[in-house]
Write an enzyme that holds these catalytic residues in place. Structure first.
Site, PDB file in Angstrom:
ATOM      1  N   GLU C  60      17.680  62.394  38.223  1.00  0.00           N
ATOM      2  CA  GLU C  60      18.416  63.749  38.413  1.00  0.00           C
ATOM      3  C   GLU C  60      18.893  64.461  39.520  1.00  0.00           C
ATOM      4  O   GLU C  60      20.095  64.489  39.013  1.00  0.00           O
ATOM      5  CB  GLU C  60      17.361  64.593  37.386  1.00  0.00           C
ATOM      6  CG  GLU C  60      17.176  64.331  36.061  1.00  0.00           C
ATOM      7  CD  GLU C  60      16.038  63.482  36.034  1.00  0.00           C
ATOM      8  OE1 GLU C  60      14.878  63.200  37.093  1.00  0.00           O
ATOM      9  OE2 GLU C  60      15.909  62.905  34.734  1.00  0.00           O
ATOM     10  N   HIS C 129       7.364  69.853  29.399  1.00  0.00           N
ATOM     11  CA  HIS C 129       8.846  69.954  28.268  1.00  0.00           C
ATOM     12  C   HIS C 129       9.152  70.065  27.594  1.00  0.00           C
ATOM     13  O   HIS C 129       9.715  69.813  26.023  1.00  0.00           O
ATOM     14  CB  HIS C 129       8.054  68.784  27.534  1.00  0.00           C
ATOM     15  CG  HIS C 129       8.462  67.084  28.602  1.00  0.00           C
ATOM     16  ND1 HIS C 129       7.233  66.611  28.826  1.00  0.00           N
ATOM     17  CD2 HIS C 129       9.173  65.982  28.650  1.00  0.00           C
ATOM     18  CE1 HIS C 129       7.449  65.316  29.407  1.00  0.00           C
ATOM     19  NE2 HIS C 129       9.230  64.916  29.518  1.00  0.00           N
TER      20      HIS C 129
HETATM   21  C1  LIG Z   1      11.727  63.160  35.561  1.00  0.00           C
HETATM   22  C2  LIG Z   1      12.663  62.726  34.465  1.00  0.00           C
HETATM   23  N1  LIG Z   1      13.167  62.613  34.449  1.00  0.00           N
HETATM   24  C3  LIG Z   1      12.809  61.963  32.955  1.00  0.00           C
HETATM   25  C4  LIG Z   1      11.730  61.727  31.755  1.00  0.00           C
HETATM   26  C5  LIG Z   1      12.279  61.175  30.978  1.00  0.00           C
HETATM   27  N2  LIG Z   1      11.242  59.413  30.779  1.00  0.00           N
HETATM   28  C6  LIG Z   1      10.062  59.564  30.001  1.00  0.00           C
HETATM   29  S1  LIG Z   1       8.792  58.624  30.465  1.00  0.00           S
HETATM   30  C7  LIG Z   1      11.108  57.664  30.876  1.00  0.00           C
HETATM   31  C8  LIG Z   1      10.445  56.481  31.995  1.00  0.00           C
HETATM   32  C9  LIG Z   1       9.361  56.172  32.895  1.00  0.00           C
HETATM   33  O1  LIG Z   1       9.407  54.952  33.243  1.00  0.00           O
HETATM   34  P1  LIG Z   1       8.493  54.312  34.414  1.00  0.00           P
HETATM   35  O2  LIG Z   1       7.848  54.845  35.265  1.00  0.00           O
HETATM   36  O3  LIG Z   1       8.736  52.662  34.421  1.00  0.00           O
HETATM   37  O4  LIG Z   1       7.399  54.477  33.136  1.00  0.00           O
HETATM   38  P2  LIG Z   1       6.313  53.603  32.097  1.00  0.00           P
HETATM   39  O5  LIG Z   1       6.837  54.502  30.921  1.00  0.00           O
HETATM   40  O6  LIG Z   1       7.489  51.776  32.150  1.00  0.00           O
HETATM   41  O7  LIG Z   1       4.678  53.483  32.215  1.00  0.00           O
HETATM   42  C10 LIG Z   1      11.756  58.582  31.518  1.00  0.00           C
HETATM   43  C11 LIG Z   1      12.745  58.206  31.968  1.00  0.00           C
HETATM   44  C12 LIG Z   1      11.176  62.270  32.812  1.00  0.00           C
HETATM   45  N3  LIG Z   1       9.710  62.493  31.899  1.00  0.00           N
HETATM   46  N4  LIG Z   1      10.561  63.314  33.566  1.00  0.00           N
END
Ligand SMILES: Cc1ncc(C[n+]2csc(CCOP(=O)(O)OP(=O)(O)O)c2C)c(N)n1
Ligand SMILES: Cc1ncc(C[n+]2csc(CCOP(=O)(O)OP(=O)(O)O)c2C)c(N)n1
Ligand SMILES: [Mg+2]
Ligand SMILES: [Mg+2]
Lengths: 328, 369, 328, 369
Positions: C60, C129
């Site tokens: 972000e 959240h």
């Molecule tokens: C700082 C932040 N930005 C965006 C989000 C929204 N978000 C939740 S899960 C996710 C994807 C995360 O991917 P990864 O780290 O690969 O974990 P996975 O879900 O694949 O286990 C996003 C963008 C968040 N929770 N926190």
């Protein structure tokens, strides 16, 4: 009582508590080898060693987060934010983790951390290096936020902060590190959540915190000498918890109030002060609570502009005159 | 149970050591340890519990019994199962929001975990945190976290504290492939490397590379897709492991945890895995990947691989596996029943756990509210 | 007039402005291939291509900063904050760069950026959240902050936002993406800095913004039907600039006010509303301004706790009774 | 002028191609381009202007005429001089707070720069920004910034915008060795690598590795001290250059800028250099480094090296150099006089430049203030 500077009172608190409690560690940029950019931590590396006085890279979010992790396992880290201006980079860690961990862990985890450093402006550091962030952090439940202005309070509140089981945002009056005041040799603490009546008076209540308290004291002196108006000066000291009682009691006596803040007007501490007073002392108020705030501009560099950007004695006196209906 | 007989057959035998993942990334070849029949069966039971538990949470979500966000671990079971097999008392575990498996594997009561997802007062964090925030501090689970990357500095700080206190503990720090692009990762990994120089950072970074951060593939998130190699920047050594093969993970986890424990220095493992379920239970759109891709990965489903190995080696027959499934299903049913029948948290719980000292909390409460 | 959902009104604004002005680009996580986690940007990648609809990694601070850089060279980026809860990570870029660049460059640089996304809680997303950050961003000069609640306003204000030469923090009522309202087919804009009288009344003024406005409308309806009390409902819409005039004019008529906010009490928007009213309508006030705020706790997950954490109809009615001296 | 005759002699001739820096890091060997006497003299004049200007600012700071923070470029002159030699109209330059040199090299009026430091209305940003925030947008200077690392994403975004607009411009993005450990760097560099895949990111990253971030040496900030190699994580190629030798820097800058301009892909150069002045004008404590270390680096003072080469090659004699020094000194004296005599900004400037629309600003002003 011996006199100490604000800086030395702060260092004394850190030193004593580190000597007393092994779980206290310090983290921050240039707090060790360099001795601290504001010399608060000078000498502590030599005395307590590199495991307890931890120089960090320029990574406010990372080292604040790491300190929170340490606190979760029972250490009591005191993090130096070289200045609070850099804390936006750590705000996610502070607000999303430190403030809320106890809650979202259902009480399984506490975060006994102190984050400290100079807050506020006044030395021509311009827009990116001049903020008063008491309302920003004060907004979030789970944090405690304090803003001591005297050497006595800064020492006593630092001890309280380190011993507190919850995260404390410790906003120092950076412009006043060199000012002196009485500090007892015996151990003492100053509790959170209690405002201080810095000067008693019966005609009007002037309310602030941090370095602006000194401005209020000067104004009160002038009002007393020049106009025989006895102003009561309240130093909030603690922003969260917020001491409504002391404010309300004073206004019930004086019936008039001026709230002063170096920070910007909107959603500032003075807004809260005004809201609380009208809520709880409505029938006692003889005039609307006046607010005096910093100008609604990013902090300018030029000396004359910077001066104009912060509350002045004259602005506070004018505001006092208005609530006293002594205009013109 | 999602693993069909057919899928299992397609895996073509138990050969699971260091197999390439479908996207072609090649983990280091790994000696599969000889786990022995009973041990393998026990691992299978653990993975099965996760799978069946997760399927139950998906159903409950669809029924509206679970609210908020729900992220399941389906497809990735071998990763946490393998690494937490090397967990020792005194270690700490921290992960993101995809955290149910970690709790179950550490021995948290499935009833309490399910009740948490249901938002009940009997939940593992009293119904206050929900799916993303499981904690079981007594068992070393230092939390699930909702801000991507935000927990990584916490884990690194914990590792410091463990050595500061003179313990032998290490931190298992799980992060997603998506989290690695966040500044929090960079700053924390750098601290880990730095502190590790003096043996003050026993952090085992475990990248759960399930190929996507929500809908964004690794290739669309970075020009340098070897995620493990990103640790080079911090002087942290690393390797890859086939995260679909629990035996490979266990072998890797043993070595890696021993090394971290011994040296006090961080180490990183990239586990190549795949989330066969949607990102979150509400995210039904899957425009970012193909059915074929999912099916291809399903052929190496971590449960399927173990089942096959159990059958091939004669360690278990279909009867034994069936009984195990029934047993696990009954356990999960019980958790669901417990959650369903548990009361909501009492309303006064709203105001507890903000501060240690409840009085401090009350002082900040509005006069009329 | 045709009816559109809040979501579709928002998408219509983005689409029309992208079609009209090539300098408008979108950035954010999963806004392209995935179609937007809240579907706001669905279809835009296909229509405008990957150079204008830019999927980003989970960074972000980085992509918000990059968008600010684009804006400095004349592009008009619209950044999706997947939810405002993640914006602490971008707060340094927003506050230190976007808000202040015009000032500390002596007017040489402007930052025509919009940062948008869902704000506020209500869907059991728990502590990390669930935030309402209007006061946080509203505090900083250099930013504009808006919080529309109707499909009409969200479209009109988005067009205003994109065309604004300065950075705009666009706080959407995430819980209301699916709600419908009338939206004209012709182009129109809704200016910043003007509150909206959502319902007229003479007995008491109820003030809020965002999704709580709907709560106030329900309360006003109940007060009218059940007690023949005519409540005026003010939807602030714009948090910065802040429309004092509309508030003050209403209270001069009704003599009573209740300010409601989903966010926490301290240093919130309602504090400012109360402070302003007592400042500018002191002699008109028949009772202290009442505030109703979210509970002073991180947002809980359990449905019953979450419900208790947000302002309720009953709390607002009770507050209205108090200012009307109809207690009990 | 800080370069003594002795120091110059100690450098032992003009051999400055790819010399090792005292800390042993080895930049890639570089063909020194044959710059020619007049060209070298012109470069020398530029570096001298920076040096003399900076010394004047230090004096003014001690006299209390300059307030706030003041960070000078003494010792590092060859870096920006060399890279900005490759500047083409339409390029953009962005850096941190150590920014005076960049403004002077881009042709900003020294009077306006000095007046800014003095906080005068005639300053380059009207006295509003001070030392850390020099802007000269007309000449491509997109600012100095005070938050370490915070400008890096801006530069990467600018590079995108330049290609989006279809120009040939590139961004010269300067960052310190200390900034590289910040998350802002990591996130921005990753975006640059990613966007560069489609030619949308002509960013030239220039690490001004002056060995310290304030009082923290590179070794105390990271376990992996090869800063250029940190760009590997983002698929960005990189090299090192001897940042004390302006000829080496120029050769590197030519190639690097051409490459970035052509490909639209980012590239990184680590310039090994040294700040012989304290971190900031107020930071007199230097407990973090030794006198010897400073003196050792001074022997390769960038001005000294060029002087030596000029003298050795016969391109200039002491007389010519002396005349040049007088000329430069006179120019700086004039800037000081201009600043000193300039008025403070008018008070109503306090409220301008907050928003484009002054009315918007007024609406937020307190009623009584
Ligand atoms: C700082 C932040 N930005 C965006 C989000 C929204 N978000 C939740 S899960 C996710 C994807 C995360 O991917 P990864 O780290 O690969 O974990 P996975 O879900 O694949 O286990 C996003 C963008 C968040 N929770 N926190
Ligand atoms: C985010 C942030 N943290 C801390 C500071 C205080 N600070 C100013 S300069 C500096 C050192 C930066 O070092 P480097 O990037 O190497 O640049 P140099 O000063 O050597 O040119 C620090 C820590 C800051 N300005 N911003
Ligand atoms: Mg992933
Ligand atoms: Mg440096």
């Amino acid at each position: 009582m011996p006199e100490l500077t604000y800086r030395n009172a702060l260092r004394a608190a850190l030193t004593e508590e580190m000597a007393r409690d092994e779980s206290v560690v310090l983290l921050g940029e240039d707090i060790g080898v360099y001795g601290g950019t504001h010399l608060i931590t000078q000498g502590l590396l030599d005395r307590f060693g590199a495991k307890r006085v931890i120089d960090t890279p320029i990574a406010e979010g990372g080292f604040t987060g790491a300190a929170i992790g340490m606190a979760m396992l029972g250490l009591r880290p005191v993090v130096e934010m070289m200045t609070w201006n850099f804390s936006f980079l750590a705000s996610d860690q502070i607000i999303q983790n430190a403030a809320k961990l106890r809650y979202f862990s259902g009480g399984q985890v506490g975060v006994p951390i102190v984050i400290r450093g100079p807050n506020g402006g006044g030395v021509q550091l311009s827009a990116q290096h001049t903020h008063s962030l008491e309302n920003l952090y004060g907004h979030f439940p789970g944090l405690k936020v304090v803003s001591p202005v005297t050497p006595y309070d800064v020492k006593g509140m630092m001890l309280t902060a380190i011993r507190d089981p919850d995260p404390v945002i410790f906003l120092e009056a950076g412009a006043l590190y060199g000012t002196k005041g009485e500090v007892p040799e015996e151990e003492y603490t100053v509790p959170f959540g209690k405002a201080r009546v810095a000067r008693e008076g019966k005609d009007v209540t002037l309310i602030s915190y941090g370095r602006q308290v000194n401005l209020l004291l000067r104004v009160a002196e002038r009002l007393a000498t020049e106009e025989d108006v006895q102003a009561e000066v309240i130093d909030l000291r603690s922003i969260r918890p917020f001491d409504e009682e002391t404010i309300v009691a004073s206004v019930k006596k004086t019936n008039r109030a001026v709230a002063v803040q170096e920070q910007w007007r909107f959603f500032g501490v003075a807004s809260e002060v005004a809201a609380v007073i009208q809520e709880r002392a409505f029938d006692y108020l003889d005039a609307p609570v006046e607010r005096v705030s910093g100008a609604e501009v990013p902090a300018p560099y030029a000396r004359n502009l910077e001066e104009a950007a912060f509350p002045s004695e004259q602005q506070v006196i004018d505001a006092a005159h208005r609530v006293l209906y002594r205009e013109g | 149970m999602a693993v069909s007989k057919e899928a299992r057959d397609k895996t073509g035998g138990g050969k699971a050591t260091g197999a390439a993942s479908p996207n072609g990334q090649q983990p280091a070849a790994e000696q599969t340890p000889d786990l022995g029949g009973e041990r393998l069966l026990e691992l299978y039971r653990k993975m099965l519990l996760i799978r069946v538990f997760e399927e139950a949470t998906q159903r409950a979500f669809r029924q509206g019994k679970i609210g908020g966000y729900l992220h399941v671990y389906i497809g990735q079971e071998a990763v946490a199962t393998g690494f937490l097999d090397a967990y020792r008392e005194g270690d700490k575990v921290i992960t993101a929001y995809r955290d149910h498996a970690h709790a179950l594997l550490l021995g948290s009561d499935p009833n309490a975990v399910m009740a948490e997802l249901y938002g009940r007062g009997t939940g593992i964090v009293k119904g206050k945190g929900g799916s993303m925030h499981l904690f079981d501090v007594e068992r070393g689970l230092m939390g699930g976290y909702g801000i991507v990357g935000g927990h990584i500095p916490l884990g690194v700080g914990m590792a410091y504290a463990l050595r500061y206190e003179g313990t032998e503990g290490i931190v298992q720090l799980y992060l997603g492939d998506g989290a690695i692009h966040n500044g929090a990762y960079h700053e924390a990994a750098n601290l880990a490397g730095l502190w590790g120089k003096s043996g003050m950072n026993p952090t085992l970074f475990i990248i759960e590379n399930n190929q996507y951060g929500m809908g964004t593939s690794v290739e669309r998130a970075t020009a340098m897709t070897d995620l493990g190699a990103k640790f080079d920047s911090y002087g942290i050594e690393h390797e890859k492991v086939d995260g679909m093969d629990v035996a490979a993970v266990i072998a890797c986890a043993r070595r890696a945890t021993a090394r971290v424990r011994e040296t006090g220095r961080p180490y990183a493992v990239e586990a190549l895995t795949y989330r066969t379920a949607p990102h979150g239970a509400a995210d039904i759109k899957e425009s970012y990947r193909t059915r074929e891709e999912i099916n291809q990965w399903r052929q190496r489903d971590p449960l399927g691989l173990v089942e096959q190995r159990l059958l091939d080696s004669g360690a278990a027959d279909e009867g034994r596996l069936g009984a195990l499934r029934d047993e696990v299903k009954a356990r999960v049913d019980e958790a669901v029943r417990f959650a369903d029948e548990s009361p909501e948290p009492p309303l006064d719980e709203l105001h507890t756990d903000v501060y240690a000292d409840v009085a401090a909390q009350q002082e900040t409460e509005p006069t009329h509210a």
